[in-house]
Each structure stands twice: as structure tokens, then as C-alpha cells.
Scaffold this motif. Structure first.
Motif, PDB file in Angstrom:
ATOM      1  N   LEU A   1       0.773  -1.346   0.005  1.00 20.08           N
ATOM      2  CA  LEU A   1      -0.197  -0.035  -0.128  1.00 20.08           C
ATOM      3  C   LEU A   1       0.754   1.311   0.198  1.00 20.08           C
ATOM      4  CD1 LEU A   1      -2.790   0.720   0.063  1.00 20.08           C
ATOM      5  CD2 LEU A   1      -2.747   0.886   2.309  1.00 20.08           C
ATOM      6  N   ASP A   2       0.776   2.154  -0.946  1.00 22.45           N
ATOM      7  CA  ASP A   2       1.434   3.292  -1.155  1.00 22.45           C
ATOM      8  C   ASP A   2       0.687   4.560  -0.759  1.00 22.45           C
ATOM      9  OD1 ASP A   2       2.460   5.669  -2.614  1.00 22.45           O
ATOM     10  OD2 ASP A   2       3.371   4.375  -3.990  1.00 22.45           O
ATOM     11  N   TYR A   3       0.959   4.982   0.392  1.00 25.50           N
ATOM     12  CA  TYR A   3       0.218   6.188   0.728  1.00 25.50           C
ATOM     13  C   TYR A   3       1.183   7.235   1.631  1.00 25.50           C
ATOM     14  CZ  TYR A   3       0.322   3.476   5.343  1.00 25.50           C
ATOM     15  OH  TYR A   3       0.524   2.942   6.332  1.00 25.50           O
TER      16      TYR A   3
ATOM     17  N   GLY B   1       3.077   9.814   0.919  1.00 22.82           N
ATOM     18  CA  GLY B   1       3.774  10.609  -0.387  1.00 22.82           C
ATOM     19  C   GLY B   1       4.026  11.876   0.031  1.00 22.82           C
ATOM     20  N   PRO B   2       4.671  12.062   1.301  1.00 18.71           N
ATOM     21  CA  PRO B   2       5.260  13.502   1.365  1.00 18.71           C
ATOM     22  C   PRO B   2       6.243  13.830   0.676  1.00 18.71           C
ATOM     23  CG  PRO B   2       6.021  11.931   3.169  1.00 18.71           C
ATOM     24  CD  PRO B   2       5.135  11.056   2.007  1.00 18.71           C
ATOM     25  N   ASN B   3       6.619  14.930   0.610  1.00 19.37           N
ATOM     26  CA  ASN B   3       7.735  15.475  -0.217  1.00 19.37           C
ATOM     27  C   ASN B   3       8.945  15.881   0.891  1.00 19.37           C
ATOM     28  OD1 ASN B   3       6.787  14.924  -2.817  1.00 19.37           O
ATOM     29  ND2 ASN B   3       5.391  16.674  -2.427  1.00 19.37           N
TER      30      ASN B   3
ATOM     31  N   GLY C   1      -2.937  19.133   2.137  1.00 23.36           N
ATOM     32  CA  GLY C   1      -2.915  18.022   1.118  1.00 23.36           C
ATOM     33  C   GLY C   1      -2.489  16.791   1.410  1.00 23.36           C
ATOM     34  N   HIS C   2      -1.800  16.527   2.240  1.00 23.24           N
ATOM     35  CA  HIS C   2      -1.251  14.982   2.583  1.00 23.24           C
ATOM     36  C   HIS C   2      -1.921  14.412   3.705  1.00 23.24           C
ATOM     37  CE1 HIS C   2       2.517  17.107   0.885  1.00 23.24           C
ATOM     38  NE2 HIS C   2       2.592  15.837   0.015  1.00 23.24           N
ATOM     39  N   LEU C   3      -2.854  15.258   4.204  1.00 25.66           N
ATOM     40  CA  LEU C   3      -3.814  14.526   5.202  1.00 25.66           C
ATOM     41  C   LEU C   3      -4.402  13.187   4.765  1.00 25.66           C
ATOM     42  CD1 LEU C   3      -4.674  14.858   8.251  1.00 25.66           C
ATOM     43  CD2 LEU C   3      -6.660  16.129   7.280  1.00 25.66           C
TER      44      LEU C   3
ATOM     45  N   VAL D   1      -2.955   5.117  -2.704  1.00 27.18           N
ATOM     46  CA  VAL D   1      -3.774   6.057  -2.267  1.00 27.18           C
ATOM     47  C   VAL D   1      -3.349   7.457  -2.568  1.00 27.18           C
ATOM     48  CG1 VAL D   1      -5.253   6.826  -0.028  1.00 27.18           C
ATOM     49  CG2 VAL D   1      -4.411   4.719  -0.339  1.00 27.18           C
ATOM     50  N   VAL D   2      -3.974   7.790  -3.736  1.00 26.53           N
ATOM     51  CA  VAL D   2      -3.374   9.423  -3.974  1.00 26.53           C
ATOM     52  C   VAL D   2      -4.347  10.245  -4.484  1.00 26.53           C
ATOM     53  CG1 VAL D   2      -1.682  10.561  -5.803  1.00 26.53           C
ATOM     54  CG2 VAL D   2      -1.074   8.204  -4.804  1.00 26.53           C
ATOM     55  N   ASP D   3      -4.079  11.489  -4.518  1.00 26.69           N
ATOM     56  CA  ASP D   3      -5.203  12.551  -5.067  1.00 26.69           C
ATOM     57  C   ASP D   3      -5.785  11.900  -6.436  1.00 26.69           C
ATOM     58  OD1 ASP D   3      -6.476  15.013  -6.199  1.00 26.69           O
ATOM     59  OD2 ASP D   3      -5.177  15.997  -4.618  1.00 26.69           O
TER      60      ASP D   3
ATOM     61  N   THR E   1      10.007   6.833 -12.005  1.00 29.42           N
ATOM     62  CA  THR E   1      10.478   6.452 -10.791  1.00 29.42           C
ATOM     63  C   THR E   1       9.283   5.491 -10.222  1.00 29.42           C
ATOM     64  OG1 THR E   1       9.654   8.450  -9.807  1.00 29.42           O
ATOM     65  CG2 THR E   1      11.783   8.372  -9.835  1.00 29.42           C
ATOM     66  N   ASP E   2       7.822   5.912 -10.705  1.00 34.69           N
ATOM     67  CA  ASP E   2       6.855   5.051 -10.174  1.00 34.69           C
ATOM     68  C   ASP E   2       6.936   3.663 -11.047  1.00 34.69           C
ATOM     69  OD1 ASP E   2       4.929   5.451  -8.270  1.00 34.69           O
ATOM     70  OD2 ASP E   2       4.365   7.491  -9.626  1.00 34.69           O
ATOM     71  N   LEU E   3       7.485   3.566 -12.176  1.00 33.73           N
ATOM     72  CA  LEU E   3       7.493   2.336 -12.941  1.00 33.73           C
ATOM     73  C   LEU E   3       8.743   1.679 -12.281  1.00 33.73           C
ATOM     74  CD1 LEU E   3       7.091   3.443 -16.598  1.00 33.73           C
ATOM     75  CD2 LEU E   3       5.601   1.617 -15.162  1.00 33.73           C
TER      76      LEU E   3
ATOM     77  N   ARG F   1      -6.754  13.670  -8.612  1.00 37.31           N
ATOM     78  CA  ARG F   1      -6.314  14.565  -9.739  1.00 37.31           C
ATOM     79  C   ARG F   1      -5.023  13.863 -10.303  1.00 37.31           C
ATOM     80  NH1 ARG F   1      -6.814  19.967  -6.367  1.00 37.31           N
ATOM     81  NH2 ARG F   1      -6.045  18.298  -5.003  1.00 37.31           N
ATOM     82  N   GLN F   2      -4.328  12.897  -9.969  1.00 42.46           N
ATOM     83  CA  GLN F   2      -3.153  12.082 -10.477  1.00 42.46           C
ATOM     84  C   GLN F   2      -3.678  11.032 -11.182  1.00 42.46           C
ATOM     85  OE1 GLN F   2       0.335  11.697  -8.080  1.00 42.46           O
ATOM     86  NE2 GLN F   2       0.252  13.622  -7.089  1.00 42.46           N
ATOM     87  N   GLU F   3      -4.897  10.862 -11.481  1.00 41.76           N
ATOM     88  CA  GLU F   3      -5.513   9.494 -12.082  1.00 41.76           C
ATOM     89  C   GLU F   3      -4.796   9.253 -13.446  1.00 41.76           C
ATOM     90  OE1 GLU F   3      -9.674   9.170 -12.603  1.00 41.76           O
ATOM     91  OE2 GLU F   3      -9.510   7.205 -13.005  1.00 41.76           O
ATOM     92  N   LEU F   4      -4.563  10.360 -14.282  1.00 44.71           N
ATOM     93  CA  LEU F   4      -3.949  10.105 -15.514  1.00 44.71           C
ATOM     94  C   LEU F   4      -2.626   9.609 -15.442  1.00 44.71           C
ATOM     95  CD1 LEU F   4      -4.092  10.253 -18.567  1.00 44.71           C
ATOM     96  CD2 LEU F   4      -3.430  12.661 -18.480  1.00 44.71           C
ATOM     97  N   HIS F   5      -1.834  10.162 -14.437  1.00 42.44           N
ATOM     98  CA  HIS F   5      -0.564   9.389 -14.270  1.00 42.44           C
ATOM     99  C   HIS F   5      -0.695   8.064 -14.074  1.00 42.44           C
ATOM    100  CE1 HIS F   5       3.567   9.139 -12.377  1.00 42.44           C
ATOM    101  NE2 HIS F   5       2.754   8.769 -11.375  1.00 42.44           N
ATOM    102  N   PHE F   6      -1.244   7.700 -13.143  1.00 38.68           N
ATOM    103  CA  PHE F   6      -1.493   6.162 -12.825  1.00 38.68           C
ATOM    104  C   PHE F   6      -2.196   5.229 -13.865  1.00 38.68           C
ATOM    105  CE2 PHE F   6      -0.669   7.949  -8.692  1.00 38.68           C
ATOM    106  CZ  PHE F   6       0.292   7.060  -8.228  1.00 38.68           C
ATOM    107  N   ILE F   7      -3.010   5.723 -14.611  1.00 35.30           N
ATOM    108  CA  ILE F   7      -3.534   4.937 -15.881  1.00 35.30           C
ATOM    109  C   ILE F   7      -2.242   4.851 -16.842  1.00 35.30           C
ATOM    110  CG2 ILE F   7      -4.852   5.097 -18.034  1.00 35.30           C
ATOM    111  CD1 ILE F   7      -7.027   6.674 -16.485  1.00 35.30           C
TER     112      ILE F   7
ATOM    113  N   LEU G   1       8.305   8.460  -0.507  1.00 37.95           N
ATOM    114  CA  LEU G   1       8.636   9.788  -0.288  1.00 37.95           C
ATOM    115  C   LEU G   1       9.098  10.282  -1.806  1.00 37.95           C
ATOM    116  CD1 LEU G   1      11.491   9.272   2.477  1.00 37.95           C
ATOM    117  CD2 LEU G   1       9.602  10.656   2.640  1.00 37.95           C
ATOM    118  N   GLY G   2       8.816  11.805  -1.680  1.00 39.18           N
ATOM    119  CA  GLY G   2       9.117  12.537  -3.028  1.00 39.18           C
ATOM    120  C   GLY G   2      10.747  13.014  -2.581  1.00 39.18           C
ATOM    121  N   ASP G   3      11.554  12.320  -3.182  1.00 37.93           N
ATOM    122  CA  ASP G   3      13.140  12.746  -2.830  1.00 37.93           C
ATOM    123  C   ASP G   3      13.909  12.812  -4.114  1.00 37.93           C
ATOM    124  OD1 ASP G   3      13.055  10.074  -3.410  1.00 37.93           O
ATOM    125  OD2 ASP G   3      14.025   9.529  -1.380  1.00 37.93           O
TER     126      ASP G   3
END
Ligand code: ARG
Length: 588
Positions: free
Chosen positions: A118-120, A122-124, A132-134, A347-349, A327-329, A351-357, A160-162
Motif C-alpha cells: 500500500l503506497d500512501y 507520499g510526502p515530499n 493536501g497530505h492529510l 492512495v493518491v489525490d 520512478t513510479d515504474l 487529480r493524479q489519475e491520468l498519471h496512474f493510468i 517519499l518524494g525525494d
């Protein structure tokens, strides 16, 4: 132990079979007319097409077959062909006693437990957590707990966004400020200091400043891009700085997540995917999955059935830099290699749906993730302010998560003090516990994919469908248990009796579908199913409490029966809030 609805349905299906009708018509639902019955089946109406018979005739035949059933106290065929059911008192008591004496209230472990990553969160790195991270943290934590409770193995990864421009920005700004730092000396080959050259507050101040500068100053922006690239290519001094940035930032993040009662099994970041990128890219090229387009490397992911245009998944920019997709791949590669998951869920906003598709399709196309492993995008909606626009500070800026939590806790403290004379220390602790429940329940009681309005006044109220109301109910039960023990009584054995009053019966009816709620929450990735269940259970308990003399009941056997019911209810409620990721205080 079987789910309540399953037991009822099995019984009704047997009634259909005995009447010579297909068992599939025996589907049962909770009644939408609670004034008429508790459960209902509309199958006889659907069966009319197949059997060319009047629905009411078939419904009557089924009802007759079920007349002697020990599950039901009432089976009624009603025109034009409804079947209405009430459960028998003994069945309700038996079911509750079964819950009380079974582990996890009768929820059986799956035959083949799944391994889920489970990927949740996602702080930077180097940026403070903002509101937004709540949602990712709160929803992710609940989904993780629910899946674990179901008996699966869940590995939570903070991801982490690093690895992006933000690191280059921080390095660039540090260079401007402290050009003499050893990290910038390209000829240095020795060890780097252990102590970081900055504090967390400096870091949090540096990032937004650098980000602002880079938007206005083209040369600065170029420098940051260059630093990012050099870092990604392995420049030693920058790698050492990255490690410092990570250490300082992660320590701070852990503290903040702990306050939220959110935890992760893995603290991996985008940068952990970096070693997998070169081979991945090579493979994509070699197998013809990726091709060049305007200097960039892309994988086509559009499909004929697409209703809207799905652009290619970009793997490398024309300057060779890796992207968010990359990096996600590459992250999927180590996740599959190291953990062999049956499912990876994000578990992501939303609005990032296209990225995941794009990523999911590229992952399948390039064989990065085997078909046996599911890929799920659990997109959540936006947390809005009372004006219906994304939640902001009064000045219109991005609100820090810590500010939001502190505001809610402050509000809670005032209420708690009004309610109760607790010592200052306990009042503060209690306010933090109840404040967290207010925030989490306020969020989780909504369907994750929907936007919702963060309404502090509503969320902190002790009445209505709120976290504090649930906690208040639990605290009430704890106090009754204390009083019961205070008069020298203790339950030898928990034994719930067949309900005699309407309120006792309603409480048992609300209690029994526990498994149904947990399973639905798991299957649909919707913790709000559990909120709905515990809210109805809390309401049913409070109704029972107002209608029933528990502590002053003269009949000891009856009193023990009430206490058995109360104890089970309070345990189930506490389990419910634990699945949601918060807990109850002793008093409030
Ligand atoms: N760090 C990202 C952000 O703040 C969220 C990461 C989500 N997870 C992922 N695997 N892409 O937007």
C-alpha cells in the motif's frame, strides 16, 4: 463464522429451491422500509419473467417454506411479490454470542491471504506536510488496518518524494548561501561530516524560497536543473547532501505522522528506484516498447476503447532526466522483486489519475508487473474549506498540517474543559485524542473519491455523525462498566439474552452486521462503510441506554445479559475506531 447477510440469504435461497425456483432469486437486502420489516427479498418479482407466474403466488410459496425457520420471527409475502422478514430474538442473541466468543468477532481469516503493498502518505522531503497530505495518510492508514484485520499481509510504503527538482533547488540554494561547504568541492574524496549543515527549520525555509526564486530567475532554474541531474548521475557531494536532507526531514516527518497515529512499514522513496532505471530503460528500448518522440523516450499507452485521449507515458525527457512516471515504474520493479505482491494499491489525490493510468498500462505493456498482481488506484477527492474551494489559511496560503491539527486540538480543549473538570494535563491529552478522532472521522465518514468540506465546527461537535460523538458513546459505556464493577459485580461469563424490548432488539440488529461492514470496507476500499456501521451502532446503543435501567435492574440475570451486550458493543466500537486509526480516552 458467516456474515449475517449470508446466513439470512442461505435460508431464503433454500425457501426458493423448495418452491421449485432458482436459488439465485433469493437475494436479500436490508429493508428500505424499516417500519415494515428488517430484511427483504424482491426475487419473486424478478422470477416472474422466467416462470410466467404471478410474483405474489411464488412469494407465498417461499414464505410457506420458511415459516418454521428458526432464523425468522416473521416471514411475509406482500403484494405485488415482496418478501418481508424479521429476525427471531433467539437467532439474534445466538449470533451476538457467537461474535462475543469468537476471535475478531467471528470474521474468519481468508483461505489464501494476500500480500498487498500500500503506497500512501507520499510526502515530499524538505517540505512541511500540508493539508493536501492529510487524506492520503488518513485513508491509507485505515485501508491498511482494515486489510490487515481481514487477515492479509499489508506492507505500507510512504514513497517519499525525494528525487525531483526539489533536491536540486535545495542544493542550489545551499550553494548560494554556503559555497565553501565541503560538499561542493568536486575534488574532495574524503568522508563527509556526520552532522547535517542545516536544521529542519532552515530546510523548510530554504525550499519554498528556492522554489520561488527558480520561477522568476531563469539562470537559477537552470542551475537547479543541473544540480538535479548531477545528483541523479551520482555526484558524491550531492549524494551526501541528499542523505542529510533525508535524515533531517524524515525524522521530522516521522514525528508528524506519529501524531496522526499513522505509520509505515517501509520508508522508501523515489530515489530508491533510481538504480533500477537504466536497466528498465534499456529493456523498454530493446523490446520495442519505448520509442523516441521529439527527443524524449515514451511508451504509447492509448487503447482503442479509450473515450478520452491518453497521452504516451514519458520515460525520459530529451535531456535524459527521469520523471515521475519513471520512478513510479522503477519502484514497481523492486516491489515485485522483493515482495511478490498480489496487489499494489496507491492512495493518491484523484487529480493524479491520468498519471496512474499511464503508469499501470506501461507496467503491463513492458512486463514490469505480472498479470497476477493487481494494480489499484484509490483516488481521493479534495478537502475543501467552507467556501467550497480547496482548504486554505485565512491569508489564502497553503495550510500546514500541524497548524490544522493544533487549531482543532485547541477547540477541543475548550469543549472538554466546559464538559468536565479534568486536571490540566489530562484535559490536554484528552483534547488531542478527541481532536484526532474529529479530524479522521470527519474525513473517513465521506466516500474517499468525493470532495468534502472540512468543517471544524461540525467535526468537533459531540452530537451527530462525528468522531467525538462515537468517542462519547464509548466513554459512556466505559463509565457504566466502571460503575457496575463499583457495586461489586463482575461478569462470570458473557451471555447475551434474547431481546425483549424494542431498543434491545435494535441494538442487536445494529451489532450483528459487523463483518458485513468490514468486508464491504475492504472490498470497496471505503472506510466510510465502517463509519456508517459504528455510527448506527452508537445510535442504537444510546437509544437502548435511554430506554433501559441497566445498573438499577433488580433481576441479576437480566442485568448480566445487559452488561454482556454492553461489553460486546463497546469492544466492537473500539475495534471499529481502531480500524479507522484513532482511539478513545477514559473520560471526556
Ligand atoms: N509525492 C507525491 C505528491 O506529493 C505523491 C506520491 C504518490 N505516490 C506515488 N507512488 N506516486 O504529489
Amino acid at each position: 463464522m458467516k456474515e449475517l447477510i449470508e446466513l439470512i440469504e442461505e435460508e431464503v435461497r433454500s425457501g426458493f429451491t423448495k418452491a421449485g425456483l432458482d436459488a439465485s432469486y433469493g437475494r436479500v437486502t436490508v429493508s428500505n422500509r424499516p417500519d415494515l420489516c428488517e430484511y427483504q427479498c424482491n426475487g419473486a418479482m424478478a422470477a416472474a419473467k422466467q416462470y410466467h407466474k404471478a410474483p405474489i403466488i411464488m412469494a407465498q410459496a417461499v414464505a410457506e417454506n420458511l415459516e418454521k425457520s428458526s432464523i425468522f420471527s416473521k416471514v411475509e409475502a406482500v403484494k405485488p411479490g415482496f418478501l418481508n422478514f424479521n429476525l427471531s430474538a433467539s437467532f439474534l442473541a445466538d449470533y451476538a454470542n457467537g461474535m462475543a466468543s469468537s476471535e475478531r468477532f467471528g470474521l474468519d481469516k481468508p483461505e489464501k491471504p494476500l500480500t498487498i503493498i500500500l503506497d500512501y502518505g507520499g510526502p515530499n522531503v524538505a517540505k512541511p506536510l500540508h493539508v493536501g497530505h492529510l487524506r492520503s495518510a488518513v485513508i491509507g492508514e485505515a485501508i491498511k488496518r482494515i486489510a490487515k484485520f481481514m487477515g492479509h499481509t499489508v506492507i505500507g510504503d510512504v514513497h517519499l518524494g525525494d528525487w525531483g527538482l526539489q533536491m536540486g533547488l535545495i542544493i542550489t540554494e545551499l550553494h548560494e548561501r554556503k559555497p565553501d561547504l565541503i560538499y561542493f568541492d568536486e575534488n574532495y574524496t574524503g568522508d563527509y561530516p556526520e552532522e547535517p549543515p542545516f536544521t529542519i527549520s532552515e530546510l523548510e525555509e530554504i525550499y519554498p524560497l528556492a522554489s520561488g526564486k527558480s520561477k522568476e530567475d531563469e539562470a537559477y532554474h537552470e542551475k537547479a536543473l543541473e544540480a538535479t541531474k548531477e545528483l541523479q548521475n551520482g555526484r558524491r557531494g550531492y549524494q551526501a547532501l541528499l542523505k542529510h536532507i533525508m535524515d533531517v526531514s524524515v525524522t521530522d516527518l516521522k514525528k508528524n505522522y506519529q501524531k496522526l497515529n499513522v505509520s509505515f512499514d517501509l520508508w522508501k522513496g523515489e530515489s530508491d528506484a533510481a538504480p533500477y532505471i537504466p536497466d528498465m530503460v534499456e529493456d523498454m528500448k530493446k523490446n520495442g516498447y519505448a520509442h523516441e518522440s521529439e527527443g524524449a523516450l515514451v511508451v504509447d499507452v492509448k487503447e482503442d476503447s479509450d473515450k478520452k485521449e491518453i497521452p504516451p507515458c514519458m520515460i525520459l525527457k530529451s535531456d535524459g532526466a527521469a520523471l515521475y512516471n519513471t520512478t513510479d515504474l522503477a519502484t514497481m520493479i523492486w516491489r515485485v522483486n522483493d515482495y511478490h505482491p498480489d496487489r499494489i494499491a496507491y492512495v493518491v489525490d484523484k487529480r493524479q489519475e491520468l498519471h496512474f493510468i499511464q503508469c499501470f498500462r506501461a507496467a503491463r505493456k513492458c512486463g514490469i508487473v505480472p498479470d497476477s498482481c493487481g494494480l489499484d488506484f484509490i483516488g481521493f477527492g479534495t478537502m475543501n474549506g467552507k467556501d467550497g474551494k480547496p482548504f486554505k489559511t485565512r491569508e489564502g496560503g497553503v495550510m500546514r498540517l500541524s497548524t490544522l491539527i493544533a487549531d482543532v486540538d485547541q477547540k477541543m480543549l475548550l469543549k472538554i474543559k466546559e464538559n468536565n473538570e479534568l486536571p490540566e494535563e489530562e484535559a490536554k491529552e484528552t483534547a488531542d485524542i478527541v481532536g484526532l478522532a474529529a479530524i479522521k472521522y470527519g474525513d473517513l465518514s465521506n466516500q474517499p473519491s468525493k470532495d468534502y468540506i472540512f468543517d471544524v465546527d461540525k467535526f468537533t461537535s459531540f452530537e451527530g455523525n462525528t468522531g467525538p460523538y462515537i468517542l462519547y458513546t464509548i466513554v459512556r459505556m466505559k463509565s457504566i462498566i466502571r460503575k457496575y464493577e463499583g457495586i461489586g459485580r463482575k461478569l462470570e461469563k458473557r451471555q447475551i439474552l434474547a431481546p425483549e424490548t424494542e431498543s434491545e432488539r435494535s441494538l442487536l440488529l445494529a451489532l450483528a452486521p459487523f463483518q458485513d461492514a468490514v468486508r464491504a470496507a475492504y472490498n470497496e476500499n471505503m472506510p466510510n462503510r465502517i463509519c456508517q456501521y459504528i455510527y448506527e451502532l452508537a445510535n442504537a446503543f444510546n437509544h437502548f441506554y435511554h430506554e433501559t435501567k441497566i445498573l438499577s435492574c433488580e433481576d441479576k440475570e437480566k442485568q448480566d445479559g445487559y452488561m454482556s451486550l454492553l461489553e460486546l458493543t463497546s469492544e466492537v466500537l473500539e475495534c471499529g475506531i481502531d480500524l479507522l486509526g484513532f482511539s478513545a480516552p477514559e473520560r471526556m
